[in-house]
Motif scaffolding. Structure first.
Motif, PDB file in Angstrom:
ATOM      1  N   ILE A 147      20.281 -54.686  -5.185  1.00  0.00           N
ATOM      2  CA  ILE A 147      21.393 -54.631  -4.231  1.00  0.00           C
ATOM      3  C   ILE A 147      21.094 -55.466  -2.991  1.00  0.00           C
ATOM      4  O   ILE A 147      21.928 -56.253  -2.537  1.00  0.00           O
ATOM      5  CB  ILE A 147      21.682 -53.163  -3.846  1.00  0.00           C
ATOM      6  CG1 ILE A 147      22.215 -52.409  -5.065  1.00  0.00           C
ATOM      7  CG2 ILE A 147      22.687 -53.102  -2.694  1.00  0.00           C
ATOM      8  CD1 ILE A 147      22.226 -50.906  -4.891  1.00  0.00           C
ATOM      9  N   ASP A 148      19.876 -55.343  -2.452  1.00  0.00           N
ATOM     10  CA  ASP A 148      19.520 -56.077  -1.237  1.00  0.00           C
ATOM     11  C   ASP A 148      19.559 -57.585  -1.476  1.00  0.00           C
ATOM     12  O   ASP A 148      20.086 -58.341  -0.649  1.00  0.00           O
ATOM     13  CB  ASP A 148      18.129 -55.661  -0.755  1.00  0.00           C
ATOM     14  CG  ASP A 148      18.097 -54.244  -0.190  1.00  0.00           C
ATOM     15  OD1 ASP A 148      19.198 -53.688   0.053  1.00  0.00           O
ATOM     16  OD2 ASP A 148      16.996 -53.706   0.002  1.00  0.00           O
TER      17      ASP A 148
ATOM     18  N   LYS B 213      23.231 -58.784  -1.971  1.00  0.00           N
ATOM     19  CA  LYS B 213      23.997 -58.726  -0.721  1.00  0.00           C
ATOM     20  C   LYS B 213      23.624 -59.869   0.208  1.00  0.00           C
ATOM     21  O   LYS B 213      24.473 -60.445   0.895  1.00  0.00           O
ATOM     22  CB  LYS B 213      23.777 -57.381  -0.029  1.00  0.00           C
ATOM     23  CG  LYS B 213      24.633 -56.264  -0.610  1.00  0.00           C
ATOM     24  CD  LYS B 213      24.568 -55.004   0.241  1.00  0.00           C
ATOM     25  CE  LYS B 213      25.546 -53.949  -0.281  1.00  0.00           C
ATOM     26  NZ  LYS B 213      25.513 -52.722   0.546  1.00  0.00           N
TER      27      LYS B 213
ATOM     28  N   ARG C 143      28.692 -58.353  -3.949  1.00  0.00           N
ATOM     29  CA  ARG C 143      29.339 -57.088  -3.570  1.00  0.00           C
ATOM     30  C   ARG C 143      28.815 -55.891  -4.351  1.00  0.00           C
ATOM     31  O   ARG C 143      29.370 -54.803  -4.262  1.00  0.00           O
ATOM     32  CB  ARG C 143      30.847 -57.180  -3.816  1.00  0.00           C
ATOM     33  CG  ARG C 143      31.541 -58.289  -3.080  1.00  0.00           C
ATOM     34  CD  ARG C 143      33.035 -58.155  -3.310  1.00  0.00           C
ATOM     35  NE  ARG C 143      33.750 -59.351  -2.971  1.00  0.00           N
ATOM     36  CZ  ARG C 143      35.062 -59.507  -3.147  1.00  0.00           C
ATOM     37  NH1 ARG C 143      35.769 -58.521  -3.669  1.00  0.00           N
ATOM     38  NH2 ARG C 143      35.658 -60.630  -2.821  1.00  0.00           N
TER      39      ARG C 143
ATOM     40  N   THR D 216      27.101 -52.600  -5.693  1.00  0.00           N
ATOM     41  CA  THR D 216      26.711 -51.377  -4.991  1.00  0.00           C
ATOM     42  C   THR D 216      25.817 -50.524  -5.888  1.00  0.00           C
ATOM     43  O   THR D 216      25.708 -50.754  -7.098  1.00  0.00           O
ATOM     44  CB  THR D 216      27.941 -50.536  -4.605  1.00  0.00           C
ATOM     45  OG1 THR D 216      28.570 -50.056  -5.813  1.00  0.00           O
ATOM     46  CG2 THR D 216      28.935 -51.360  -3.800  1.00  0.00           C
TER      47      THR D 216
END
Length: 339
Positions: free
Chosen positions: A15-16, A19, A24, A26
């Motif tokens: 996720i990091d 992003k 997007r 999650t």
């Protein structure tokens, strides 16, 4: 608990990283994801052989339609024995490929789109007979097919296996382009794929074509991947395991190697190395080593011929009597292996 903690750390790393690159995704996306497993492959019969191919959104239905259309021409080694016969046969192959690719624009992920009837038609003999009846032997209809071409993929690999006990595996995997999206998680080493470009652009939806391949959360995009297992109906043994890597031409390249080996009676290496044709929009691509006289005569049937390097790499294993033989496409410096 350790396993859960590790999984959470991997999720966070994914996720990091994404992003930071503007993605997007999650944690809920990862938690809700479930791999789709089909208990049965699509199955169709061609002559003395039973074919097992992947269902939509992969290339199995398209491959089935291509081969079912061409079976009606009773193809044999005689079909390519003279320049006249070879020209006619390749003309019919090109037209069949175009018709099948046009139907591909109706496909999508069956878990999100109601395409069961479309797939049923594409693997049926009657539907192929109707398609074949539209082919004219004296001219092409190449200007009538406008199918969205998804992005070319160069991050694909294929493996064909026949094991000592007679079992077989055909597997094609892909991150789509070279190094996928070009994004790698520094902590996990994961290289993220670029499959999103295989969805249709809403601007390409004309008269309903490509509408079933629009982006939806969790949906799988269309793919040309066509890992195929072919079984001899009489012996009930695996005859051929075949598939390829190389973007939108995978299905047509796989079809040509199958035709070369099972119908034109080429030896295995010739079946793979024989120059191929491809059918992008409004043009017919042939490799530079393709028969010049055949290309010339195809032009007389109104084909627009262009020379282009074939980038699809086919990997094939066959059973020849009591021997297992393999060939790997010279186009991608592959080689067969035995154990």
């Amino acid at each position: 608990m350790g396993k859960t903690a590790d999984l959470t750390a991997v999720q966070k790393a994914i996720i990091d990283t994404l992003k930071q690159e503007g993605g997007r995704i999650t944690r809920e996306d990862l938690m809700n994801y479930t791999a789709v497993s089909n208990d049965y492959a699509l199955k169709f019969t061609l002559g003395n052989y039973t074919f097992y191919v992947p269902d939509a959104p992969f290339g199995g239905p398209v491959l089935a339609l291509m081969l079912n259309i061409l079976e009606g021409y009773n193809l044999t080694n005689r079909s390519v024995s003279t320049i006249e016969m070879k020209t006619l046969t390749y003309h019919r192959m090109i037209e069949a490929f175009r018709l099948a690719n046009a139907q591909k624009s109706e496909l999508g992920d069956p878990h999100y789109e109601n395409i069961a009837e479309i797939v049923k038609n594409m693997i049926s003999v009657g539907f192929a007979d109707n398609m074949r009846s539209t082919i004219k032997d004296d001219t092409t209809k190449q200007d009538r097919y406008d199918v969205k071409s998804v992005c070319d993929g160069h991050g694909t690999t294929h493996l064909s296996v026949i094991a000592e006990d007679g079992s077989a595996v055909a597997v094609t995997s892909s991150i789509n382009n070279y190094f996928g999206s070009g994004v790698m998680s520094p902590s996990t080493g994961i290289i993220f794929n670029d499959q999103m470009c295989d969805f249709s652009d809403p601007k390409s939806v004309i008269n309903g074509a490509n509408k079933n391949n629009l982006i939806k959360p969790g949906k799988r995009p269309l793919s040309s991947k066509s890992p195929t297992i072919i079984v001899d109906k009489q012996s009930n043994q695996v005859k051929m395991v075949v598939g390829g890597a190389g973007g939108t031409n995978i299905t047509t390249s796989t079809a040509q190697v199958i035709l070369n080996y099972l119908f034109f009676d080429y030896n295995l290496h010739k079946a793979v190395e024989e120059p191929r044709v491809q059918v992008p929009i409004n043009v017919t691509n042939v490799e530079e080593v393709f028969d010049e006289e055949v290309a010339k005569r195809l032009r007389l049937k109104n084909h627009t011929i262009d020379n282009k390097t074939e980038e699809t790499s086919i990997q094939v294993v066959v059973r020849q009597k009591n021997e297992i033989c393999a060939a790997s496409d010279y186009r991608n410096y592959g080689y067969p292996a035995g154990y």
